[in-house]
Design an enzyme around this catalytic site. Structure first.
Site, PDB file in Angstrom:
ATOM      1  N   SER A 167      43.342 -31.646  23.600  1.00  0.00           N
ATOM      2  CA  SER A 167      42.423 -32.685  24.061  1.00  0.00           C
ATOM      3  C   SER A 167      42.719 -34.075  23.514  1.00  0.00           C
ATOM      4  O   SER A 167      42.339 -35.066  24.136  1.00  0.00           O
ATOM      5  CB  SER A 167      40.982 -32.295  23.712  1.00  0.00           C
ATOM      6  OG  SER A 167      40.821 -32.159  22.312  1.00  0.00           O
TER       7      SER A 167
ATOM      8  N   HIS B 162      39.938 -28.129  28.810  1.00  0.00           N
ATOM      9  CA  HIS B 162      40.403 -29.414  29.339  1.00  0.00           C
ATOM     10  C   HIS B 162      41.433 -29.253  30.450  1.00  0.00           C
ATOM     11  O   HIS B 162      41.913 -30.256  30.986  1.00  0.00           O
ATOM     12  CB  HIS B 162      40.997 -30.267  28.220  1.00  0.00           C
ATOM     13  CG  HIS B 162      39.979 -30.914  27.341  1.00  0.00           C
ATOM     14  ND1 HIS B 162      39.361 -32.098  27.646  1.00  0.00           N
ATOM     15  CD2 HIS B 162      39.463 -30.519  26.149  1.00  0.00           C
ATOM     16  CE1 HIS B 162      38.502 -32.420  26.689  1.00  0.00           C
ATOM     17  NE2 HIS B 162      38.554 -31.477  25.772  1.00  0.00           N
TER      18      HIS B 162
ATOM     19  N   LYS C  94      32.793 -29.721  31.392  1.00  0.00           N
ATOM     20  CA  LYS C  94      33.782 -30.775  31.610  1.00  0.00           C
ATOM     21  C   LYS C  94      34.024 -30.918  33.113  1.00  0.00           C
ATOM     22  O   LYS C  94      33.169 -31.433  33.825  1.00  0.00           O
ATOM     23  CB  LYS C  94      35.047 -30.477  30.797  1.00  0.00           C
ATOM     24  CG  LYS C  94      34.797 -30.550  29.294  1.00  0.00           C
ATOM     25  CD  LYS C  94      36.045 -30.300  28.480  1.00  0.00           C
ATOM     26  CE  LYS C  94      35.844 -30.572  27.004  1.00  0.00           C
ATOM     27  NZ  LYS C  94      34.768 -29.782  26.361  1.00  0.00           N
TER      28      LYS C  94
END
Length: 397
Positions: A185, A213, A244
């Site tokens: 990340s 991610h 996310k």
């Protein structure tokens, strides 16, 4: 003097040291929905380039409507853990959607991916086994490994020679599990899963990937690193988040081999002792998977936006970490400089955050720019122009 007074003095001194070192974290307040353009508490409208809203779904109307409807049909909260009376039909539907999306055998929901990673190792492995973990894995993986009695090995980030060395050292253990983030990340690089898989086969090891991610982002249809490297269904364990790319709310999951998921339902402490996600979140998650099954438009837009932004900022002269994701790490190295630049960019209407120790190693401070499918070309151009202007002012470029 009371015990707390002594402790209070200690904390005040520590906090003062953090502030004087330029490492104190201030939270900025948003007063609008999360989107490409947001309003902050000062009343300023700014472009958001620091959210994990990769597919731009955080304010998607279809997801909002699904969540509202679930409030009427399924209520507000679960008021119980799953195995007592905290499982609804929509929790099972969402788990099935996750399983289908990743091409795995079964899935289990958690309140957050931090819980998924915290609850995956201890029920499956013990002191007879080995965990071989990438040095830049997320803090939740590190904490989860600490809760497990397995022998711990660590290899340098994405360094396959070091991974092979650690696998050789781990041959005396019963079972071996290689653990890696799909996308790291802070840097934006993708784990070399093809090479990890080859080594896992060679040294009789299993693989776990945290796709937080990378899910929704990496691979042509956003199915993560296993899609990117044509290894769908090959990893034993995948963890991820709904917080996310997948709508940006909350909720985590583990998906993978059927027996592994079944054992987690029996013994994973964050699952057994915490409520599951609220009905509204589950319903929105189901709708989200329906949406991205219908069209690849969001992934295509995200990939196009990211390529354009990286090309333009690199051409402007910025030092950018190589990226295969929607994360663009603009390296500044100095902690104070990263804060100063973020502050000046906010004055230009660009909302970003400086990252510095202990979030990243000392002297590796940066601004992490995160691209979204919700960004229009004019948003990207405004951000590039602001970076260029402030970069020149501060002598960065």
């Amino acid at each position: 003097m009371s015990t707390y007074k002594n402790f209070q003095n200690f904390l005040q001194e520590e906090l003062a040291n953090i502030q004087s070192a330029g490492l104190y974290k201030n939270e900025r307040i948003i007063t609008s929905p999360q989107s490409a353009e947001i309003r902050v508490s000062t009343g300023q409208n700014v472009l958001n380039f620091c959210a994990n809203n990769y597919l731009g779904l955080s304010d998607n109307q279809e997801l909002i409507d699904a969540a509202k409807q679930a409030l009427d049909t399924h209520g507000y909260g679960m008021s119980s853990v799953r195995f007592i009376c905290g499982t609804q039909d929509i929790h099972k539907e969402l788990e099935a959607a996750i399983t289908k999306f990743f091409g795995t055998e079964d899935s289990i929901l958690y309140a957050a991916c931090f819980d998924a990673n915290g609850g995956v190792f201890e029920p499956l492995l013990n002191e007879q086994d080995a965990i071989i973990s990438d040095s830049l894995n997320h803090a939740s993986i590190i904490d989860g490994v600490r809760l497990c009695k397995a022998v711990r090995y660590r290899y340098a980030n994405a360094d396959m020679a070091d991974l092979e060395k650690q696998l050789q050292l781990a041959q005396s253990q019963r079972f071996r599990l290689i653990v890696t983030d799909g996308v790291f990340s802070m840097d934006g690089n993708v784990a070399p899963l093809d090479k990890i898989y080859e080594l896992a086969q060679k040294y009789n090891a299993m693989i776990m990937i945290d796709e937080s991610h990378s899910a929704g982002v990496v691979g042509k249809t956003g199915r993560g690193t296993t899609e990117l490297f044509n290894l769908r269904g090959k990893a034993e364990i995948i963890t991820g988040t709904l917080g996310k790319a997948f709508g940006g709310a909350i909720g985590g999951f583990t998906t993978g081999k059927k027996e592994i998921i079944d054992m987690l339902r029996q013994r994973s402490r964050p699952y057994l002792f915490s409520n599951s996600i609220p009905p509204a979140i589950a319903a929105a998650g189901i709708k989200m998977f329906e949406l991205i099954e219908r069209t690849n438009e969001l992934q295509d837009t995200l990939h196009s936006n990211t390529a354009y932004f990286v090309e333009k900022l690199t051409a402007a002269g910025f030092d950018i970490k190589p990226t295969q994701s929607a994360i663009c790490a603009v390296m500044l190295y100095d902690a104070k400089l990263s804060q100063d630049m973020a502050s000046k960019l906010l004055d230009e209407g660009i909302y970003v955050t400086g990252f510095y120790y202990p979030v990243v190693p000392k002297e590796q401070a940066r601004i992490r720019v995160q691209i979204s499918a919700a960004h229009k070309k004019e948003h990207l151009d405004k951000c590039i122009a602001a970076f260029t202007k402030i970069g020149k002012e501060l002598g960065i470029i």
